[in-house]
Design a protein around this motif. Structure first.
Motif, PDB file in Angstrom:
ATOM      1  N   ASN A  32     -75.036 -57.508   6.628  1.00  0.00           N
ATOM      2  CA  ASN A  32     -76.210 -56.847   7.235  1.00  0.00           C
ATOM      3  C   ASN A  32     -75.953 -55.355   7.438  1.00  0.00           C
ATOM      4  OD1 ASN A  32     -77.774 -59.117   7.288  1.00  0.00           O
ATOM      5  ND2 ASN A  32     -77.465 -59.559   9.454  1.00  0.00           N
ATOM      6  N   MET A  43     -76.329 -53.747   4.141  1.00  0.00           N
ATOM      7  CA  MET A  43     -77.739 -53.596   3.754  1.00  0.00           C
ATOM      8  C   MET A  43     -78.379 -52.413   4.476  1.00  0.00           C
ATOM      9  SD  MET A  43     -78.328 -55.879   1.467  1.00  0.00           S
ATOM     10  CE  MET A  43     -76.620 -55.584   0.968  1.00  0.00           C
ATOM     11  N   ASN A  44     -78.049 -52.236   5.745  1.00  0.00           N
ATOM     12  CA  ASN A  44     -78.573 -51.088   6.497  1.00  0.00           C
ATOM     13  C   ASN A  44     -78.083 -49.780   5.893  1.00  0.00           C
ATOM     14  OD1 ASN A  44     -79.951 -52.700   8.329  1.00  0.00           O
ATOM     15  ND2 ASN A  44     -78.215 -52.826   9.731  1.00  0.00           N
ATOM     16  N   SER A  45     -76.805 -49.783   5.484  1.00  0.00           N
ATOM     17  CA  SER A  45     -76.231 -48.600   4.858  1.00  0.00           C
ATOM     18  C   SER A  45     -76.937 -48.285   3.537  1.00  0.00           C
ATOM     19  CB  SER A  45     -74.735 -48.799   4.625  1.00  0.00           C
ATOM     20  OG  SER A  45     -74.176 -47.727   3.909  1.00  0.00           O
ATOM     21  N   LEU A  46     -77.204 -49.329   2.753  1.00  0.00           N
ATOM     22  CA  LEU A  46     -77.889 -49.134   1.470  1.00  0.00           C
ATOM     23  C   LEU A  46     -79.309 -48.610   1.684  1.00  0.00           C
ATOM     24  CD1 LEU A  46     -76.775 -52.287  -0.586  1.00  0.00           C
ATOM     25  CD2 LEU A  46     -75.900 -49.948  -0.762  1.00  0.00           C
ATOM     26  N   ASN A  47     -79.982 -49.118   2.688  1.00  0.00           N
ATOM     27  CA  ASN A  47     -81.337 -48.633   2.982  1.00  0.00           C
ATOM     28  C   ASN A  47     -81.320 -47.157   3.379  1.00  0.00           C
ATOM     29  OD1 ASN A  47     -82.611 -51.085   2.457  1.00  0.00           O
ATOM     30  ND2 ASN A  47     -82.343 -51.812   4.554  1.00  0.00           N
ATOM     31  N   ASN A  48     -80.327 -46.765   4.157  1.00  0.00           N
ATOM     32  CA  ASN A  48     -80.211 -45.361   4.558  1.00  0.00           C
ATOM     33  C   ASN A  48     -79.934 -44.465   3.356  1.00  0.00           C
ATOM     34  OD1 ASN A  48     -80.611 -45.999   7.259  1.00  0.00           O
ATOM     35  ND2 ASN A  48     -78.421 -46.220   7.689  1.00  0.00           N
ATOM     36  N   GLU A  49     -79.063 -44.952   2.450  1.00  0.00           N
ATOM     37  CA  GLU A  49     -78.759 -44.183   1.244  1.00  0.00           C
ATOM     38  C   GLU A  49     -80.001 -44.016   0.371  1.00  0.00           C
ATOM     39  OE1 GLU A  49     -76.095 -42.636   0.585  1.00  0.00           O
ATOM     40  OE2 GLU A  49     -74.485 -43.547   1.751  1.00  0.00           O
ATOM     41  N   LYS A  50     -80.784 -45.080   0.305  1.00  0.00           N
ATOM     42  CA  LYS A  50     -82.000 -45.024  -0.525  1.00  0.00           C
ATOM     43  C   LYS A  50     -83.008 -44.039   0.061  1.00  0.00           C
ATOM     44  CE  LYS A  50     -83.060 -48.583  -2.827  1.00  0.00           C
ATOM     45  NZ  LYS A  50     -83.430 -49.943  -3.297  1.00  0.00           N
ATOM     46  N   GLN A  51     -83.108 -44.013   1.364  1.00  0.00           N
ATOM     47  CA  GLN A  51     -84.048 -43.100   2.021  1.00  0.00           C
ATOM     48  C   GLN A  51     -83.643 -41.636   1.834  1.00  0.00           C
ATOM     49  OE1 GLN A  51     -84.404 -44.312   6.107  1.00  0.00           O
ATOM     50  NE2 GLN A  51     -85.359 -46.284   5.598  1.00  0.00           N
ATOM     51  N   TYR A  58     -80.307 -53.693  -6.363  1.00  0.00           N
ATOM     52  CA  TYR A  58     -80.752 -52.905  -5.212  1.00  0.00           C
ATOM     53  C   TYR A  58     -81.332 -51.546  -5.603  1.00  0.00           C
ATOM     54  CZ  TYR A  58     -78.747 -56.372  -2.093  1.00  0.00           C
ATOM     55  OH  TYR A  58     -78.482 -57.541  -1.419  1.00  0.00           O
TER      56      TYR A  58
END
Length: 462
Positions: free
Chosen positions: A394, A397-405, A452
């Protein structure tokens, strides 16, 4: 009677809840990402038509396990809640089918708490690579689900062996049902499906000699033969084999004798509790014969079918591993069918009345309590480990979402803290982990990144 019956319901319900929890805590791994796409990686699977098209490509380009991977790709389209529920349910079905095959109808399920607990224990400790074959989705559909299909298909033959009563009728619907189930059983798993094919052939010959033949038996055998041919004659098998380079140290002696022999020993190490049970049961039987000055022939007259069935499954358990000597690869998970067959064969001997003298009531109760305590402690530990994995995933996943943003398409993630090579941290392979590595240009990193929506992804260097 009701109380005893409820005990079995409670046992299976608790096992279901444990497996459901483990499934919910398990993240997706490389092959899960891989089978979430069309086989040509053109897009993610969106519907059953995509699954069919993907499996057509898979059959031609990679391999013949169409039944398993159709199940896998279909489940990957569903919610995690649903596929976790179904996978846990199939595991409980495995326990019940092992009971049905080993005990038949003579020993009613509602009256045998001790045997149900024993099956639960032996499955927990003796199935090689437990996490990989029963919890991880793609591993589960390849081993757990296909084994349940095969055992379900063999049930009518088992019941026919126990009684001359009619369980499957020779009408068109049931003939078609046995034919289709035979295809699914034969089209499941190379080594174990071959054993099912041989078992079905033996059953047909046996019932023909006993004048107990039914058309449904032939329908099931024909289906199994066709399914197995679909499995092994898939063009993708040859394509995949051509892509595999022989190791620099390749020799027939090393890869078809020494390595498979060591792998068979590794599988049998997991099976030690089952072999101990076998030795104890046979000791009781031999002691009974000696004390009563009876020959083994006397026991065969009364329990011939039980001995035949049990020793056939024990023998086929060993054969399941020997078949793998012909394969260029022999992973530990390939021993799953071997362990299931061995449990059925050994516990089938408990149908013999004399074996009840193995334990008195106090010993049985003590063993039941010990089994429950062992399962609670070890299952609790495994849940704890998967919980750690869940929280770390989890965070990833939060880290990946931040990178994507932030628009970063080349990312670095922290590796999971559980050491997959540690027997303690994985409780001897009950915890399955298949993480990415430090090279962003190799599989599984590339499929992880594609899933992702990143250009590249890799693990943080230790």
């Amino acid at each position: 009677m009701v109380i005893i019956k409820n005990k079995n319901v409670i046992i299976l319900t608790l096992i279901f809840l444990v497996m459901f929890t483990l499934n919910l805590l398990t993240p997706l791994f490389a092959d899960d990402f891989n089978y979430s796409f069309m086989w040509d990686k053109s897009k993610k699977i969106e519907n059953l038509i995509d699954v069919v098209k993907s499996q057509q490509m898979h059959y031609v380009q990679w391999g013949g396990r169409t039944v398993a991977h159709t199940l896998g790709q279909t489940l990957l389209m569903t919610s995690k809640l649903l596929r976790s529920f179904l996978n846990a349910l199939v595991y409980v079905a495995l326990i019940y089918l092992i009971y049905w095959h080993s005990q038949g109808k003579k020993l009613k399920f509602s009256r045998n708490v001790s045997i149900v607990l024993l099956i639960a224990l032996l499955c927990w400790v003796s199935l090689p690579s437990f996490g990989e074959t029963t919890i991880w989705l793609i591993g589960s559909v390849n081993y757990l689900w296909t084994t349940v299909i095969m055992l379900l298909f063999l049930i009518p033959y088992r019941l026919k062996l126990l009684s001359n009563a009619v369980f499957v009728k020779d009408n068109i619907i049931q003939l078609l049902g046995m034919f289709i189930m035979g295809i699914l059983a034969g089209w499941s798993n190379e080594n174990t499906s071959l054993l099912v094919l041989i078992l079905t052939a033996i059953a047909v010959v046996y019932f023909l000699q006993k004048r107990m033949m039914g058309k449904w038996m032939l329908a099931g055998f024909a289906g199994t033969m066709i399914g197995y041919l679909f499995l092994i004659l898939a063009p993708g098998n040859m394509v995949r084999a051509s892509h595999m380079e022989k190791p620099a140290d390749y020799s027939f002696l090393l890869y078809h004798i020494k390595v498979p022999a060591f792998m068979t020993i590794s599988i049998m190490k997991f099976q030690v509790p089952v072999w101990i049970a076998f030795i104890m049961i046979m000791s009781v039987l031999l002691n009974y014969l000696v004390r009563n000055k009876l020959s083994f022939k006397n026991m065969l007259i009364t329990y011939g079918h039980d001995f035949l069935y049990s020793f056939t499954f024990i023998g086929f358990s060993i054969l399941n591993n020997l078949i793998m000597f012909a394969s260029p690869q022999f992973p530990l998970r390939a021993g799953f069918g071997s362990s299931v067959f061995l449990i059925i064969g050994v516990l089938g001997l408990l149908r013999i009345e004399v074996t009840k003298r193995l334990f008195n009531i106090k010993i049985v109760k003590t063993l039941n309590i010990a089994t429950i305590c062992f399962l609670i402690v070890t299952m609790g530990f495994v849940i704890r480990q998967y919980s750690i994995l869940y929280h770390e995933n989890n965070a990833r996943m939060n880290s990946l979402n931040n990178e994507k943003q932030t628009g970063n398409d080349s990312v670095i993630v922290k590796p999971f803290s559980i050491d997959k090579s540690s027997p303690y941290q994985t409780l001897n392979r009950h915890v399955f982990i298949s993480d990415i590595g430090g090279n962003p240009n190799v599989w599984p990193n590339t499929i992880y990144a594609q899933y992702y929506g990143f250009k590249s992804i890799k693990e943080l260097d230790h």
